[in-house]
Motif scaffolding. Structure first.
Motif, mmCIF file in Angstrom:
data_model
loop_
_atom_site.group_PDB
_atom_site.id
_atom_site.type_symbol
_atom_site.label_atom_id
_atom_site.label_comp_id
_atom_site.label_asym_id
_atom_site.label_seq_id
_atom_site.Cartn_x
_atom_site.Cartn_y
_atom_site.Cartn_z
ATOM 1 N N PRO A 222 0.829 -1.216 0.000
ATOM 2 C CA PRO A 222 0.000 0.000 0.000
ATOM 3 C C PRO A 222 0.858 1.259 0.000
ATOM 4 O O PRO A 222 1.976 1.258 0.521
ATOM 5 C CB PRO A 222 -0.788 -0.127 1.308
ATOM 6 N N THR A 223 0.350 2.323 -0.576
ATOM 7 C CA THR A 223 1.063 3.594 -0.543
ATOM 8 C C THR A 223 0.722 4.348 0.743
ATOM 9 O O THR A 223 -0.096 3.894 1.553
ATOM 10 C CB THR A 223 0.753 4.443 -1.780
ATOM 11 N N PHE A 224 1.321 5.501 0.924
ATOM 12 C CA PHE A 224 1.095 6.280 2.146
ATOM 13 C C PHE A 224 -0.065 7.253 1.955
ATOM 14 O O PHE A 224 -0.453 7.590 0.840
ATOM 15 C CB PHE A 224 2.364 7.040 2.543
ATOM 16 N N ALA A 260 5.322 -1.573 3.163
ATOM 17 C CA ALA A 260 4.775 -0.221 3.265
ATOM 18 C C ALA A 260 5.663 0.746 2.496
ATOM 19 O O ALA A 260 6.855 0.511 2.301
ATOM 20 C CB ALA A 260 4.672 0.202 4.725
ATOM 21 N N HIS A 261 5.078 1.844 2.042
ATOM 22 C CA HIS A 261 5.820 2.909 1.352
ATOM 23 C C HIS A 261 6.901 3.457 2.276
ATOM 24 O O HIS A 261 6.742 3.491 3.501
ATOM 25 C CB HIS A 261 4.839 4.014 0.965
ATOM 26 N N LYS A 266 5.045 4.064 10.631
ATOM 27 C CA LYS A 266 4.407 3.037 11.448
ATOM 28 C C LYS A 266 3.244 2.404 10.694
ATOM 29 O O LYS A 266 2.472 3.094 10.026
ATOM 30 C CB LYS A 266 3.870 3.646 12.758
ATOM 31 N N ILE A 267 3.135 1.077 10.812
ATOM 32 C CA ILE A 267 1.988 0.351 10.273
ATOM 33 C C ILE A 267 1.152 -0.067 11.472
ATOM 34 O O ILE A 267 1.571 -0.902 12.277
ATOM 35 C CB ILE A 267 2.432 -0.885 9.469
ATOM 36 N N LEU A 268 -0.025 0.518 11.589
ATOM 37 C CA LEU A 268 -0.861 0.278 12.762
ATOM 38 C C LEU A 268 -1.785 -0.914 12.545
ATOM 39 O O LEU A 268 -2.221 -1.201 11.428
ATOM 40 C CB LEU A 268 -1.693 1.530 13.065
#
Length: 393
Positions: A222-224, A260-261, A266-268
């Protein structure tokens, strides 16, 4: 502290304007006191965050090319202690030495920008830009004033920019205010390896990453969302995913690479699972992950364009499409181009489990024909072009 200050300047327009005008004026005065060096080539990737992408591919071939013997190669990084490079030397971004080196350089090679948000260029500099992806989300002058992203309405002084298609070149020429004839549709150097993929390459990359050879691999990238930040202005992402559910539904056949991008700190709400979910967000080479995988899931990321070269299934998982379209804006609706749409994760898992491979590839090939017109030989074309251009004077 410096990182937080840079984020504040980047996302608060008034502060950025002050930085832009004062900084640009100062460096443009300074350049009249700096003597150009015809043998100096400056490289910077993602603003100094990484040693990768197309600049790295160009560099690795350039140091083996005897036409460039005797050149002084310099890489700029934000954290110089984190990188080692063959042959060349390293400097730190956002320092006096960095700006002096940039002003001296005969050639700049980057996938983003060299100017650090300012507007300047050396007196004898050839500016070669590969950029780092084909746009789905709006960029540059196309971004609405209400967006959290913005840019100065200025002309980018790029001499030559690579692109994968007419679609891409037309957009970048407009949004970055670059002359359209300054674009070279040859593909991106970083993607040459994707065109040369083999079964052996895939298995080699799976072993390198440490994946089980008996499972298929899903790359979720996924992008940010620049409007999703924590109290420290760090970019975060919280996809509505429960990988425990994924493991129960597809864990007998698949493993997940979570990427992640690079803007995401942080990836929650997502935890890696030993043997099923591999968090590879810090893995240094994105191409390795693409080559190792059997399919891609993403949302509004330019990875779709690159991955299409592999001729493998791609799904869009755009759970927040309406919000993202309103806050950032898109050039087209990715949901109409590929399988998937604004599904919840249950529907996405059904789609994966009942995959019609031929239907998925038909979508991918149609997408590639439309948006990726050239690929496979961009590094050689780039080196030939750079050498010709910097030897003109």
């Amino acid at each position: 502290m410096k990182k937080h200050l840079m984020i504040i300047v980047k996302y608060f327009k008034t502060l950025y304007k002050i930085y832009y005008w004062i900084g640009s004026f100062t460096i443009n005065i300074l350049k009249f006191f700096v003597k150009p060096n015809d043998n100096l080539i400056l490289f910077i990737s993602f603003g100094g965050k990484k040693f990768d992408d197309s600049p790295k591919d160009i560099y690795e071939d350039m140091i083996k090319d005897n036409r460039f013997d005797g050149y002084d190669f310099v890489w700029a990084f934000q954290n110089t202690e984190s990188f080692k490079i063959p042959r060349g030397r390293i400097i730190k971004t956002d320092t006096y030495k960095y700006y002096i080196t940039a002003l001296k350089a005969r050639c700049w090679i980057t996938n983003s920008a060299v100017e650090r948000g300012l507007n300047f260029k050396g007196r004898n500099t050839f500016y070669f830009n590969t950029w780092h992806g084909t746009p789905i989300k709006k960029m540059g002058e196309d971004i609405a004033n209400t967006s959290k992203s913005f840019g100065m309405n200025r002309k980018w002084d790029v001499d030559l920019m690579t692109s994968q298609s007419k679609y891409e070149a037309d957009i970048f020429a407009r949004v970055f205010n670059i002359n359209r004839e300054n674009f070279m549709i040859c593909g991106l150097p970083r993607n040459d390896v994707l065109a040369d993929r083999t079964v052996e390459t895939k298995q080699s990359m799976m072993k390198k990453i440490g994946l089980p050879l008996g499972k298929k691999v899903i790359l979720y990238a996924p992008t940010f969302r620049e409007y999703e930040r924590d109290d420290g202005f760090n970019c975060v992402i919280a996809p509505p995913i429960g990988f425990d559910k994924w493991k129960k539904k597809i864990g007998d056949k698949y493993v997940i690479l979570l990427r992640a991008h690079y803007e995401v700190a942080k990836i929650l709400n997502v935890k890696a699972d030993d043997g099923f979910v591999y968090n590879v967000s810090d893995y240094p080479v994105l191409n390795d992950l693409m080559l190792a995988s059997d399919m891609l899931i993403s949302d509004y990321s330019s990875i779709f364009f690159d991955y299409s070269i592999l001729d493998r299934p791609m799904f869009c998982y755009t759970y927040d499409y309406d919000e993202y379209a309103e806050k950032r804006g898109m050039y087209f609706d990715i949901r109409t181009e590929l399988l998937g749409s604004s599904f919840d994760e249950e529907e996405l898992l059904v789609l994966i489990n009942s995959l019609n491979y031929d239907k998925a590839l038909k979508k991918v090939r149609s997408f590639r024909i439309k948006y990726v017109q050239s690929y496979g030989n961009a590094t050689k074309i780039s080196l030939d072009t750079i050498f010709k251009k910097i030897k003109l004077n």
